[in-house]
Design an enzyme around this catalytic site. Structure first.
Site, PDB file in Angstrom:
ATOM      1  N   SER A  87       0.831  -1.409  -0.154  1.00  0.00           N
ATOM      2  CA  SER A  87      -0.055   0.166   0.497  1.00  0.00           C
ATOM      3  C   SER A  87       0.574   1.394  -0.001  1.00  0.00           C
ATOM      4  CB  SER A  87      -0.980  -0.285   1.368  1.00  0.00           C
ATOM      5  OG  SER A  87      -2.185   0.992   1.088  1.00  0.00           O
ATOM      6  N   GLU A 178      -1.537  13.274  14.105  1.00  0.00           N
ATOM      7  CA  GLU A 178      -1.904  14.702  13.275  1.00  0.00           C
ATOM      8  C   GLU A 178      -1.413  15.103  11.873  1.00  0.00           C
ATOM      9  OE1 GLU A 178       1.372  14.604  16.564  1.00  0.00           O
ATOM     10  OE2 GLU A 178      -0.248  13.729  16.253  1.00  0.00           O
ATOM     11  N   HIS A 236      -8.014  -6.414   0.011  1.00  0.00           N
ATOM     12  CA  HIS A 236      -6.603  -4.983  -0.299  1.00  0.00           C
ATOM     13  C   HIS A 236      -4.791  -5.786   1.538  1.00  0.00           C
ATOM     14  CE1 HIS A 236      -4.274  -1.355  -0.542  1.00  0.00           C
ATOM     15  NE2 HIS A 236      -4.143  -1.091   0.947  1.00  0.00           N
TER      16      HIS A 236
END
Length: 259
Positions: A87, A178, A236
């Protein structure tokens, strides 16, 4: 400035196999595969920046993450290796292979193409922030909070691999959420670098995944002109859903490359 990545290094002989996880993953997700591969060779599984046990840092362009990985190889004394990425990690290894092909014996890309993807993680970010806001004390409560935004149980279990218990006993995320969210546009983007990687390559894709469609293969072959494409009966997370088939495909490919 590169980040010093945490790496699990088995040691051993032969050409090393270096494994790079995807978004929200870590080296820990590859433990069962590492145990198998280390019987024949040195295996190194890394945590990318803002993931696993690696430092948190702003910026997640593929050039930055490839620089982190290259610095890690230098630190471990690895001059050439087989490079496997799943990925997001697949885009990292494609970037490194384009920029430093002399360091890559072969490239294995798991269920990712060289395209810019759409937004697919809004619900996941919302779920993880929901957990942060409630600071639960156990995994059962974490799952209940995640389920308010993420229906799929498998996805929730995968996200839960990133949990850590703080000194106050509350559960929180060990990844740099974040920074990941701030860099999401860069993470969605195409791999960095120019030209094609000229070495041998294997593209493993899930037949029940839409990450590497037939329409994406011509563009992928421009970047990896020697790519062999193998489709597994999986989604996936093909390495977790079909571990034996995944192992066999990787092993057969590396054996052919090494002759």
């Amino acid at each position: 400035m590169s980040v010093e990545l945490h790496a699990v290094d088995t040691g051993g002989d032969g050409i090393p196999l270096v494994v790079v996880h995807g978004l929200m993953g870590s080296a820990d997700n590859w433990r069962s595969h590492v145990k198998q591969w280390q019987r024949k060779r040195r295996v190194v599984a890394v945590d990318l920046r803002n993931h696993g046990r690696s430092p948190h840092a702003a910026g997640m362009r593929y050039a930055e993450m490839a620089d982190d990985l290259l610095a890690c190889l230098d630190r471990l004394g690895i001059q050439r290796c087989h490079l496997l990425g799943h990925s997001m990690g697949g885009k990292v290894v494609m970037t490194l292979a384009r920029r430093a092909p002399e360091r890559v014996v072969s490239l294995i890309v798991a269920d990712i193409a060289a395209v810019r993807y759409g937004h697919g993680h809004d619900a996941i970010f919302a779920a993880m922030h929901h957990v942060e806001a409630h600071a639960p004390s156990n995994r059962r409560d974490v799952d209940a909070l995640l389920a308010e935004h993420v229906e799929d149980k498998g996805t929730r279990l995968f996200l839960a691999t990133n949990l850590a218990r703080g000194e106050d006993g509350r559960m929180g995320w060990r990844l740099g959420l974040e920074h990941i969210e701030a860099a999401y546009e860069a993470i969605r983007d195409v791999p960095d670098g120019e030209g094609a990687y000229p070495g041998p390559a294997l593209v493993l894709r899930g037949g029940r995944s839409d990450y590497v469609s037939d329409a994406m293969l011509p563009g992928l072959r421009e970047l990896l002109p020697r790519a062999e494409v193998v489709t597994l009966d999986a989604g996936h997370w093909l390495h977790a859903e079909r571990p034996s088939d995944f192992q066999a495909a990787v092993n057969d490919f590396i054996a052919a490359v090494e002759g």
